[in-house]
Enzyme design. Sequence first.
Site, PDB file in Angstrom:
ATOM      1  N   LYS A  93       0.494   4.258  -2.497  1.00  9.78           N
ATOM      2  CA  LYS A  93       0.315   5.384  -2.304  1.00  9.78           C
ATOM      3  C   LYS A  93       1.737   6.391  -2.887  1.00  9.78           C
ATOM      4  CE  LYS A  93      -4.142   4.951  -1.351  1.00  9.78           C
ATOM      5  NZ  LYS A  93      -4.757   5.358  -2.465  1.00  9.78           N
ATOM      6  N   TYR A 129       0.747  -1.211  -0.110  1.00  2.01           N
ATOM      7  CA  TYR A 129       0.255   0.242   0.021  1.00  2.01           C
ATOM      8  C   TYR A 129       0.646   1.804  -0.064  1.00  2.01           C
ATOM      9  CZ  TYR A 129      -3.443   3.313   2.126  1.00  2.01           C
ATOM     10  OH  TYR A 129      -4.962   4.080   1.538  1.00  2.01           O
TER      11      TYR A 129
HETATM   12  N1  LIG Z   1      -9.510   5.777   5.551  1.00  7.31           N
HETATM   13  C1  LIG Z   1      -8.706   6.016   5.796  1.00  7.31           C
HETATM   14  O1  LIG Z   1      -8.231   6.260   7.038  1.00  7.31           O
HETATM   15  C2  LIG Z   1      -7.552   6.135   4.617  1.00  7.31           C
HETATM   16  C3  LIG Z   1      -5.682   6.981   4.513  1.00  7.31           C
HETATM   17  C4  LIG Z   1      -4.990   7.422   3.470  1.00  7.31           C
HETATM   18  C5  LIG Z   1      -5.948   7.144   2.846  1.00  7.31           C
HETATM   19  N2  LIG Z   1      -6.703   5.990   2.023  1.00  7.31           N
HETATM   20  C6  LIG Z   1      -7.201   6.153   0.495  1.00  7.31           C
HETATM   21  O2  LIG Z   1      -8.933   7.250   0.215  1.00  7.31           O
HETATM   22  C7  LIG Z   1      -8.970   6.166  -0.785  1.00  7.31           C
HETATM   23  C8  LIG Z   1     -10.823   5.960   0.031  1.00  7.31           C
HETATM   24  O3  LIG Z   1     -10.783   4.802   1.433  1.00  7.31           O
HETATM   25  P1  LIG Z   1     -11.574   4.999   2.144  1.00  7.31           P
HETATM   26  O4  LIG Z   1     -11.515   5.431   3.743  1.00  7.31           O
HETATM   27  O5  LIG Z   1     -13.348   5.496   1.631  1.00  7.31           O
HETATM   28  O6  LIG Z   1     -11.702   3.332   1.989  1.00  7.31           O
HETATM   29  P2  LIG Z   1     -13.904   1.830   1.490  1.00  7.31           P
HETATM   30  O7  LIG Z   1     -13.089   1.035   1.828  1.00  7.31           O
HETATM   31  O8  LIG Z   1     -14.460   3.232   2.638  1.00  7.31           O
HETATM   32  O9  LIG Z   1     -14.105   2.584   0.348  1.00  7.31           O
HETATM   33  C9  LIG Z   1     -13.381   2.558  -0.605  1.00  7.31           C
HETATM   34  C10 LIG Z   1     -14.790   2.311  -1.691  1.00  7.31           C
HETATM   35  O10 LIG Z   1     -13.375   1.613  -3.476  1.00  7.31           O
HETATM   36  C11 LIG Z   1     -14.424   0.444  -3.768  1.00  7.31           C
HETATM   37  N3  LIG Z   1     -12.989  -0.533  -4.601  1.00  7.31           N
HETATM   38  C12 LIG Z   1     -12.531  -1.412  -4.465  1.00  7.31           C
HETATM   39  N4  LIG Z   1     -11.453  -1.988  -5.709  1.00  7.31           N
HETATM   40  C13 LIG Z   1     -12.591  -1.308  -6.168  1.00  7.31           C
HETATM   41  C14 LIG Z   1     -12.953  -1.504  -8.081  1.00  7.31           C
HETATM   42  N5  LIG Z   1     -10.702  -2.659  -8.505  1.00  7.31           N
HETATM   43  N6  LIG Z   1     -13.044  -1.068  -8.986  1.00  7.31           N
HETATM   44  C15 LIG Z   1     -13.571  -0.711  -8.083  1.00  7.31           C
HETATM   45  N7  LIG Z   1     -13.893   0.596  -6.818  1.00  7.31           N
HETATM   46  C16 LIG Z   1     -13.168  -0.376  -5.767  1.00  7.31           C
HETATM   47  C17 LIG Z   1     -14.956  -0.042  -2.478  1.00  7.31           C
HETATM   48  O11 LIG Z   1     -15.804  -1.173  -3.165  1.00  7.31           O
HETATM   49  C18 LIG Z   1     -15.276   0.612  -1.695  1.00  7.31           C
HETATM   50  O12 LIG Z   1     -16.663   0.994  -2.557  1.00  7.31           O
HETATM   51  C19 LIG Z   1      -8.675   4.717  -1.052  1.00  7.31           C
HETATM   52  O13 LIG Z   1      -7.692   4.913  -2.037  1.00  7.31           O
HETATM   53  C20 LIG Z   1      -7.373   4.991   0.727  1.00  7.31           C
HETATM   54  O14 LIG Z   1      -6.802   4.072   0.247  1.00  7.31           O
HETATM   55  C21 LIG Z   1      -8.034   6.207   3.165  1.00  7.31           C
END
Ligand SMILES: NC(=O)c1ccc[n+]([C@@H]2O[C@H](COP(=O)([O-])OP(=O)(O)OC[C@H]3O[C@@H](n4cnc5c(N)ncnc54)[C@H](O)[C@@H]3O)[C@@H](O)[C@H]2O)c1
Length: 253
Positions: free
Chosen positions: A158, A154
């Site tokens: 990123k 990851y």
């Molecule tokens: N939550 C955190 O603390 C955090 C921190 C840093 C970065 N992020 C990044 O932010 C973004 C959103 O995170 P989140 O926490 O809302 O995650 P989440 O798991 O709640 O939502 C992610 C969404 O992406 C969709 N998804 C996964 N694989 C997919 C694919 N192949 N094609 C289409 N859709 C797909 C899932 O179905 C889900 O609805 C991600 O890229 C994550 O890495 C999150």
Amino acid sequence: MSTTDQRVAVVTGAARGIGAATALRLAGEGRAIAVLDLDAEACAETVAQIDAAGGRALAVGCDVSDAGQVRSAVDRIATELGAPQILVNNAGVLRDNLLFKMSDSDWDTVMNVHLRGAFLMTRACQSHMVDSGFGRIVNLSSSSALGNRGQANYSAAKAGLQGFTKTLAKELGKFGVTANSVAPGFIATDMTAATAARVGMGFEDFQAAAASQIPVQRVGRPEDIANAIAFFTGEAAGFVSGQVLYVAGGPLD
Ligand SMILES: NC(=O)c1ccc[n+]([C@@H]2O[C@H](COP(=O)([O-])OP(=O)(O)OC[C@H]3O[C@@H](n4cnc5c(N)ncnc54)[C@H](O)[C@@H]3O)[C@@H](O)[C@H]2O)c1
């Protein structure tokens, strides 16, 4: 801008979490939204909320790591909603493991969704942006880009997205297209809830432990990230490109 030339924004992974909050926020800014996620039915709630607020949205089922599905999805968005001029590459997954336990598939899945997915989506949307002389691309990075135990896959993906973003900014700037990256810290979503479950902690305790390490003494909400994305995708942000904004409640080491 009149509703007839309303800009179309594609938000990937918009069925829930940060993506859903971003879709709602950009709809509130007057954008028409392609709410894209793996399963079109899972997008219904986000679309309904946008509709209820008087916005315009389309649910699109698509695996962003599949080139054929991405091509069809972007063609369909262009036909049914309009040419995409804003793209938020937000879809993401975790496959955390210490390096010695990390499988080939843990590595490949994370690379495919985050990096290949952002590449395929951006390549498919950029011609619409270039043709219209306007584009806004935002890629979701993470504080984990700086390195995080258990996340070799990851953090590499990123960090890779930050290099991808800067290259897009250099290649596409002359066509009126900007590219920026938002790197969240801890945000309370299903993703962090799943991490809490994996390490055997209740989500409330997990959030409290995280908050105690964050200068503003709280964890982030999806809306905190949507606000930053709204800035980068705004009409006024045309001179801001190739940047990485950490949105983490404080500076990071
Ligand atoms: N939550 C955190 O603390 C955090 C921190 C840093 C970065 N992020 C990044 O932010 C973004 C959103 O995170 P989140 O926490 O809302 O995650 P989440 O798991 O709640 O939502 C992610 C969404 O992406 C969709 N998804 C996964 N694989 C997919 C694919 N192949 N094609 C289409 N859709 C797909 C899932 O179905 C889900 O609805 C991600 O890229 C994550 O890495 C999150």
